[in-house]
Scaffold this motif. Structure first.
Motif, PDB file in Angstrom:
ATOM      1  N   ARG A  50       8.302 -14.879   7.714  1.00  0.00           N
ATOM      2  CA  ARG A  50       9.748 -14.970   7.904  1.00  0.00           C
ATOM      3  C   ARG A  50      10.491 -14.338   6.733  1.00  0.00           C
ATOM      4  NH1 ARG A  50      14.220 -17.611   6.825  1.00  0.00           N
ATOM      5  NH2 ARG A  50      13.286 -18.891   5.205  1.00  0.00           N
ATOM      6  N   ARG A  51       9.902 -14.459   5.531  1.00  0.00           N
ATOM      7  CA  ARG A  51      10.528 -13.870   4.350  1.00  0.00           C
ATOM      8  C   ARG A  51      10.215 -12.387   4.184  1.00  0.00           C
ATOM      9  NH1 ARG A  51      11.333 -18.149  -0.522  1.00  0.00           N
ATOM     10  NH2 ARG A  51      11.828 -19.974   0.756  1.00  0.00           N
ATOM     11  N   GLY A  52       9.367 -11.868   5.069  1.00  0.00           N
ATOM     12  CA  GLY A  52       9.167 -10.427   5.116  1.00  0.00           C
ATOM     13  C   GLY A  52       8.096  -9.861   4.224  1.00  0.00           C
ATOM     14  N   VAL A  53       7.270 -10.709   3.579  1.00  0.00           N
ATOM     15  CA  VAL A  53       6.240 -10.192   2.677  1.00  0.00           C
ATOM     16  C   VAL A  53       4.853 -10.204   3.316  1.00  0.00           C
ATOM     17  CG1 VAL A  53       7.513 -10.827   0.618  1.00  0.00           C
ATOM     18  CG2 VAL A  53       5.913 -12.466   1.592  1.00  0.00           C
ATOM     19  N   THR A  54       4.759 -10.700   4.542  1.00  0.00           N
ATOM     20  CA  THR A  54       3.493 -10.781   5.265  1.00  0.00           C
ATOM     21  C   THR A  54       3.725 -10.407   6.726  1.00  0.00           C
ATOM     22  OG1 THR A  54       2.488 -12.470   3.859  1.00  0.00           O
ATOM     23  CG2 THR A  54       1.721 -12.380   6.115  1.00  0.00           C
ATOM     24  N   LEU A  55       2.742  -9.729   7.318  1.00  0.00           N
ATOM     25  CA  LEU A  55       2.740  -9.500   8.760  1.00  0.00           C
ATOM     26  C   LEU A  55       1.436 -10.076   9.309  1.00  0.00           C
ATOM     27  CD1 LEU A  55       4.172  -5.879   8.998  1.00  0.00           C
ATOM     28  CD2 LEU A  55       5.237  -7.970   9.886  1.00  0.00           C
ATOM     29  N   LEU A  56       1.545 -10.953  10.277  1.00  0.00           N
ATOM     30  CA  LEU A  56       0.390 -11.644  10.840  1.00  0.00           C
ATOM     31  C   LEU A  56      -0.034 -11.011  12.166  1.00  0.00           C
ATOM     32  CD1 LEU A  56       1.674 -15.293  10.239  1.00  0.00           C
ATOM     33  CD2 LEU A  56       0.094 -13.986   8.799  1.00  0.00           C
ATOM     34  N   ARG A  57      -1.268 -11.341  12.580  1.00  0.00           N
ATOM     35  CA  ARG A  57      -1.803 -10.939  13.880  1.00  0.00           C
ATOM     36  C   ARG A  57      -1.734  -9.418  14.093  1.00  0.00           C
ATOM     37  NH1 ARG A  57       0.929 -15.491  14.181  1.00  0.00           N
ATOM     38  NH2 ARG A  57       2.913 -14.537  14.750  1.00  0.00           N
ATOM     39  N   MET A  58      -2.247  -8.682  13.083  1.00  0.00           N
ATOM     40  CA  MET A  58      -2.287  -7.222  13.144  1.00  0.00           C
ATOM     41  C   MET A  58      -3.703  -6.759  13.480  1.00  0.00           C
ATOM     42  SD  MET A  58       0.871  -6.438  12.420  1.00  0.00           S
ATOM     43  CE  MET A  58       0.819  -4.676  12.042  1.00  0.00           C
ATOM     44  N   THR A  59      -3.797  -5.589  14.112  1.00  0.00           N
ATOM     45  CA  THR A  59      -5.100  -5.040  14.459  1.00  0.00           C
ATOM     46  C   THR A  59      -5.094  -3.531  14.256  1.00  0.00           C
ATOM     47  OG1 THR A  59      -6.825  -5.019  16.160  1.00  0.00           O
ATOM     48  CG2 THR A  59      -4.569  -4.648  16.896  1.00  0.00           C
ATOM     49  N   VAL A  60      -6.266  -2.957  13.925  1.00  0.00           N
ATOM     50  CA  VAL A  60      -6.388  -1.517  13.698  1.00  0.00           C
ATOM     51  C   VAL A  60      -6.449  -0.806  15.045  1.00  0.00           C
ATOM     52  CG1 VAL A  60      -7.797   0.314  12.704  1.00  0.00           C
ATOM     53  CG2 VAL A  60      -7.587  -1.874  11.511  1.00  0.00           C
ATOM     54  N   VAL A  61      -5.547   0.198  15.235  1.00  0.00           N
ATOM     55  CA  VAL A  61      -5.513   0.939  16.499  1.00  0.00           C
ATOM     56  C   VAL A  61      -5.900   2.401  16.328  1.00  0.00           C
ATOM     57  CG1 VAL A  61      -3.798  -0.600  17.519  1.00  0.00           C
ATOM     58  CG2 VAL A  61      -3.033   1.435  16.274  1.00  0.00           C
ATOM     59  N   ASP A  62      -5.973   2.889  15.068  1.00  0.00           N
ATOM     60  CA  ASP A  62      -6.375   4.289  14.874  1.00  0.00           C
ATOM     61  C   ASP A  62      -6.846   4.498  13.442  1.00  0.00           C
ATOM     62  OD1 ASP A  62      -6.920   6.888  15.525  1.00  0.00           O
ATOM     63  OD2 ASP A  62      -4.831   7.526  15.760  1.00  0.00           O
ATOM     64  N   HIS A  63      -7.662   5.559  13.251  1.00  0.00           N
ATOM     65  CA  HIS A  63      -8.191   5.932  11.939  1.00  0.00           C
ATOM     66  C   HIS A  63      -7.794   7.371  11.648  1.00  0.00           C
ATOM     67  CE1 HIS A  63     -11.030   2.454  12.071  1.00  0.00           C
ATOM     68  NE2 HIS A  63     -10.968   2.701  13.366  1.00  0.00           N
ATOM     69  N   LEU A  64      -7.285   7.625  10.430  1.00  0.00           N
ATOM     70  CA  LEU A  64      -6.898   8.967  10.012  1.00  0.00           C
ATOM     71  C   LEU A  64      -7.590   9.287   8.692  1.00  0.00           C
ATOM     72  CD1 LEU A  64      -3.049   8.637  10.664  1.00  0.00           C
ATOM     73  CD2 LEU A  64      -4.770   9.554  12.235  1.00  0.00           C
ATOM     74  N   VAL A  65      -7.570  10.558   8.298  1.00  0.00           N
ATOM     75  CA  VAL A  65      -8.180  10.976   7.038  1.00  0.00           C
ATOM     76  C   VAL A  65      -7.130  11.696   6.212  1.00  0.00           C
ATOM     77  CG1 VAL A  65     -10.004  12.288   5.905  1.00  0.00           C
ATOM     78  CG2 VAL A  65     -10.430  11.217   8.117  1.00  0.00           C
ATOM     79  N   GLY A  66      -6.924  11.247   4.956  1.00  0.00           N
ATOM     80  CA  GLY A  66      -5.925  11.852   4.077  1.00  0.00           C
ATOM     81  C   GLY A  66      -6.549  12.551   2.897  1.00  0.00           C
ATOM     82  N   LEU A  67      -5.761  12.721   1.820  1.00  0.00           N
ATOM     83  CA  LEU A  67      -6.204  13.425   0.620  1.00  0.00           C
ATOM     84  C   LEU A  67      -7.467  12.795   0.052  1.00  0.00           C
ATOM     85  CD1 LEU A  67      -5.521  15.599  -1.514  1.00  0.00           C
ATOM     86  CD2 LEU A  67      -4.244  13.842  -2.741  1.00  0.00           C
ATOM     87  N   GLY A  68      -8.409  13.630  -0.342  1.00  0.00           N
ATOM     88  CA  GLY A  68      -9.652  13.145  -0.916  1.00  0.00           C
ATOM     89  C   GLY A  68     -10.565  12.497   0.104  1.00  0.00           C
ATOM     90  N   GLY A  69     -10.312  12.767   1.393  1.00  0.00           N
ATOM     91  CA  GLY A  69     -11.099  12.111   2.429  1.00  0.00           C
ATOM     92  C   GLY A  69     -10.788  10.644   2.563  1.00  0.00           C
TER      93      GLY A  69
END
Length: 654
Positions: A50-69
C-alpha cells in the motif's frame, strides 16, 4: 555570511581524515538501515505494498539479454492486469524474493537488480548477476531495497586516498591535506585572448572560465542560484578539449550529469555517458555506453549472440530433465562469456576515442575507468557531494575544477551524529574556506529571478554581490500571455501572514515530522487562486520543509492537478519554477522553528522561483529568529503583506 570556521581553514591530517570519515560512513549506513528496518519490522506485506515499496504476487513472463549478457526479467501480476499504485521507478534497486518472504531493505533475496523499465502492467528488472540467471519460484514479490554498493565505493575511495600511492592526483591530495597552495599559470590568457565557444558568457563567467583554465592543479567556481554555473563549466570542458585534454565530467546526481551531457552534446565533442540506461533521462540515452555499443561495428554479432541466449533460456524454461537443464545452463553461460568478450573490446574502443566521459561521482568507481587517467576532472554540484564521493573521480585526474554553491543545502545525511562529525562538510566548502579568492571565482549575474526575489538572497547569503540580468529583473507572472494581471500575479513577493489565525502545527506520532492542517487549507486556497488567474500547474511548485505537510498538500491537490509539483524544499534543490508557494508550517507560542533556522534551506526555498514567491507563514513564530525576521521584513518592504481575511479565503472549516 562567514566563509567558514577555524576548523574548516586548517588542513586535516590525511590519515586522521580517512579513519574519521570511514567511521562517519559506518554511522550513516547504520542509520539508513535502522530507519528502513523500523518500517519493515512494523508493517506487514500488504501495508508495504500500500505504501508503494513492495509489489506482491508477481511472476516472470519473459527473459531478455542486456549489456554484458546480463539477464533481464519481465514481471507482471500473476493474474495479469494493471499493477497497483507504487513508488518503484526505473533506476531503483530491487530484490526479488519468494512470495512469503519478508526480507527487509538490505538487498538480499533470490535475486537482485536494477529496474530497467516500468509500464502500467509490467516491470523489467536487469539482474546483477551476468553469469547465470537464478532459478526463481513461480510467485515472487518485488521489494525496493537500500543496497550498500554506494557505501562500499565511498569506503574504497577513502582507502585509496589514504594509501597515497603515486598517481595523477598527487598535487590535489597535497593541496587538500598538506601545506601546498593551488598554483596558476604566471601568464594568464586574458578574457580578450580566449576564443570562447559561447560568445554569450557574461564578464563573471568569462573570468571564472579563464581562472579554471589557468589552474595547474585545482580551481573552484562558486555559482549562486541562476548564475549559469553549468554554462561556465561547459565552456571550461570545451576549452580543455581544444587544448588536448581528456575530461572526466561528474556530479553527485544522475540528473546533474545528464544536464551536463545535454549541454555538451555537439558534433565537436565525442562523449560517453556511463551508467545504467534506466537511470538516464530519455534525451541523453543515445549517449549511453549501451546505446553506442548497439550502433557500433560489433552490434550485429552481439544481437545474434543475445538472441541465441534468449532462445536457450526459453528452452530451459520448458525443460524438465535434469541433464538437459544442466547442458542448457552451461551453453547459456558460454554464450554470455562470449558476449562479454566481444563487448569488452568494443567498450575499450569507445572509451579510448571519447573526449569526455560523464558519470556520477560514485559511478566513476566503475572498473572501466580503473586504469584510466584524465587531464581534467570536473565535479558539478560539488557542494552537494560528500568529500569521499568527490575523491572517487578526483583520484583519476591531474587537474580539477569543482563547481557548486556551499550557500545552498549540503549533502543529505541521515545520521545526525555523522553530520555533526563532519560528513556533511564538503571538499568544496573546505577548500573555499581555506584558500578563498586564491582558488575561487564567483559568478555574479543571475538569469532566473525577479530582482526583488534575488535581492534578499544576495544580501543574506552572497555579500550583496548578485545582480539580475535585465531580461529577468522585472519579469512577473502577469507578463505571461496566458496569465490574468491581478493583485497576486502582478507582485513578485507575497507574504500571507497566519499570525492570530489559530493554525497550530502538529507532529506525526511516528516520524515526528511537522504539519499544519490550517495552513495547508490556506495554501490550497491560494494555489487555486493562482491557477484561476491562468498560471499553469506545470509552472507552479508548492514546497515546504516537512514531509508531513507535503502529504497533506498532495492529498488535497494532486487528485485535481496532476502536473502540479508538491515536495520538500530539500528535494527541490537544483530546480526552478515560474512561481513558488512556500508553506513554512511552524506555528507555536514558544517561537520554535526547528530546521527552518538553517539559512541555506530558506535560501534554496526562495530562489527556486523565477517570477513570484508566496510565503505562507506565522510571522509571530518565525520572527523569533533574526535571520527569518529579515526574510519577513524583505517580503513586507519589497512585496505585499496580506492575511487570509484580506484575501477572502474561507479556510477555518476543517
Amino acid at each position: 555570511m562567514a566563509t567558514g570556521d577555524a576548523a574548516l581553514r586548517e588542513p586535516p591530517d590525511l590519515d586522521a581524515f580517512v579513519r574519521h570519515h570511514r567511521e562517519l560512513l559506518a554511522l550513516e549506513r547504520r542509520a539508513e538501515i535502522d530507519e528502513a528496518k523500523r518500517m519493515w519490522d512494523e508493517l506487514d506485506a500488504d501495508e508495504l505494498e500500500r505504501r508503494g515499496v513492495t509489489l506482491l504476487r508477481m511472476t516472470v513472463v519473459d527473459h531478455l539479454v542486456g549489456l554484458g549478457g546480463r539477464p533481464s526479467l519481465v514481471l507482471q501480476r500473476s493474474r495479469g492486469g494493471v499493477l497497483p499504485s507504487h513508488r518503484i521507478t526505473a533506476g531503483d534497486v530491487v530484490a526479488l524474493r519468494t512470495a512469503a518472504e519478508h526480507g527487509g531493505l538490505d538487498g538480499r533475496g533470490d535475486a537482485s537488480g536494477v529496474v530497467a523499465k516500468v509500464t502500467d502492467d509490467a516491470i523489467t528488472v536487469s539482474l546483477d548477476d551476468a553469469e547465470d540467471e537464478p532459478e526463481l519460484p513461480d510467485l515472487l514479490r518485488i521489494d525496493r531495497v537500500a543496497p550498500d554498493v554506494t557505501f562500499r565505493r565511498l569506503d574504497d575511495a577513502l582507502r585509496e586516498l589514504g594509501a597515497a600511492r603515486p598517481g595523477p592526483s598527487g598535487a590535489l591530495r597535497e593541496i587538500a591535506f598538506g601545506d601546498r597552495t593551488p598554483s596558476f599559470d604566471a601568464q594568464p590568457d586574458g578574457p580578450d585572448r580566449v576564443p570562447f565557444v559561447d560568445p554569450g558568457l557574461d564578464a563573471s563567467q568569462r573570468a571564472a572560465v579563464v581562472h579554471a583554465l589557468r589552474a595547474r592543479d585545482i580551481a573552484l567556481i562558486h555559482g549562486p542560484p541562476g548564475t549559469g554555473k553549468t554554462t561556465a563549466l561547459v565552456e571550461v570542458i570545451r576549452q580543455s578539449i581544444k587544448r588536448g585534454l581528456r575530461v572526466l565530467a561528474t556530479a553527485p546526481s544522475n540528473v546533474a550529469v545528464d544536464n551536463l551531457v545535454e549541454r555538451l552534446h555537439g558534433p565537436d565533442v565525442r562523449l560517453v555517458r556511463l551508467g545504467h540506461p534506466a537511470r538516464l533521462l530519455p534525451q541523453v540515452v543515445e549517449h549511453a555506453l549501451d546505446a553506442q555499443l548497439e550502433r557500433g561495428p560489433d552490434a550485429k554479432a552481439l544481437k545474434s549472440l543475445r538472441r541465441d541466449v534468449e532462445k536457450l533460456q526459453r528452452r530451459l524454461d520448458r525443460a524438465t530433465a535434469r541433464d538437459e537443464r544442466r547442458q542448457l545452463r552451461g551453453d547459456i553461460r558460454s554464450l554470455r562469456r562470449e558476449i562479454r568478450r566481444v563487448e569488452t573490446g568494443a567498450i575499450q574502443g569507445i572509451l579510448d576515442t571519447a573526449d569526455v566521459i560523464c558519470a556520477t561521482t560514485t559511478g566513476a568507481a566503475t572498473s572501466l575507468l580503473r586504469e584510466r587517467d584524465f587531464g581534467l576532472v570536473v565535479v558539478d554540484e560539488a557542494a552537494q557531494a560528500i568529500e569521499a564521493g568527490a575523491w572517487i573521480p578526483l583520484l583519476r585526474g591531474r587537474r580539477a575544477v569543482l563547481v557548486g554553491d556551499h550557500r545552498q543545502l549540503p549533502p543529505t545525511i541521515v545520521s545526525q551524529a555523522a553530520a555533526d562529525g563532519g560528513l556533511a562538510r564538503t571538499l568544496f566548502e573546505r577548500l573555499d574556506a581555506r584558500h578563498g579568492a586564491d582558488v575561487t571565482r564567483m559568478l555574479t549575474v543571475q538569469y532566473r529571478m525577479h530582482a526583488a526575489i534575488m535581492q534578499w538572497a544576495s544580501a543574506a547569503m552572497y555579500d550583496g554581490r548578485l545582480e539580475a540580468a535585465p531580461a529577468v529583473a522585472g519579469h512577473l507572472l502577469a507578463d505571461l500571455p496566458h496569465v490574468v494581471p491581478n493583485d497576486l500575479t502582478g507582485e513578485p513577493l507575497v507574504l500571507i501572514d497566519t499570525a492570530g489565525c489559530g493554525f497550530d502545527e502538529t507532529e506525526d506520532a511516528q516520524d515526528r515530522s511537522k504539519a499544519n492542517p490550517g495552513e495547508a487549507r490556506l495554501v490550497v486556497a491560494h494555489v487555486e487562486a493562482l491557477l484561476a488567474a491562468g498560471v499553469r500547474p506545470s509552472e507552479l511548485a508548492v514546497i515546504t520543509p516537512y514531509n508531513a505537510q507535503v502529504e497533506l498538500l498532495r492529498r488535497a491537490l494532486r487528485p485535481r492537478f496532476d502536473n502540479l509539483e508538491i515536495g520538500t524544499v530539500d528535494g527541490f534543490q537544483g530546480r526552478e519554477k515560474e512561481a513558488v508557494v512556500l508553506s513554512a508550517v511552524r506555528s507555536n507560542d514558544r517561537g520554535e522553528i526547528g530546521f527552518l533556522a538553517e539559512p541555506r534551506r530558506m535560501n534554496v526555498a526562495v530562489t527556486r522561483a523565477r517570477r513570484h514567491v508566496t510565503l505562507v507563514a506565522d510571522s509571530a513564530t518565525l520572527a523569533s529568529d533574526a535571520f527569518l525576521a529579515g526574510l519577513l521584513e524583505h517580503f513586507r518592504t519589497r512585496g505585499v503583506h496580506r492575511t487570509p481575511w484580506d484575501l477572502g479565503y474561507d479556510v477555518w472549516q476543517g
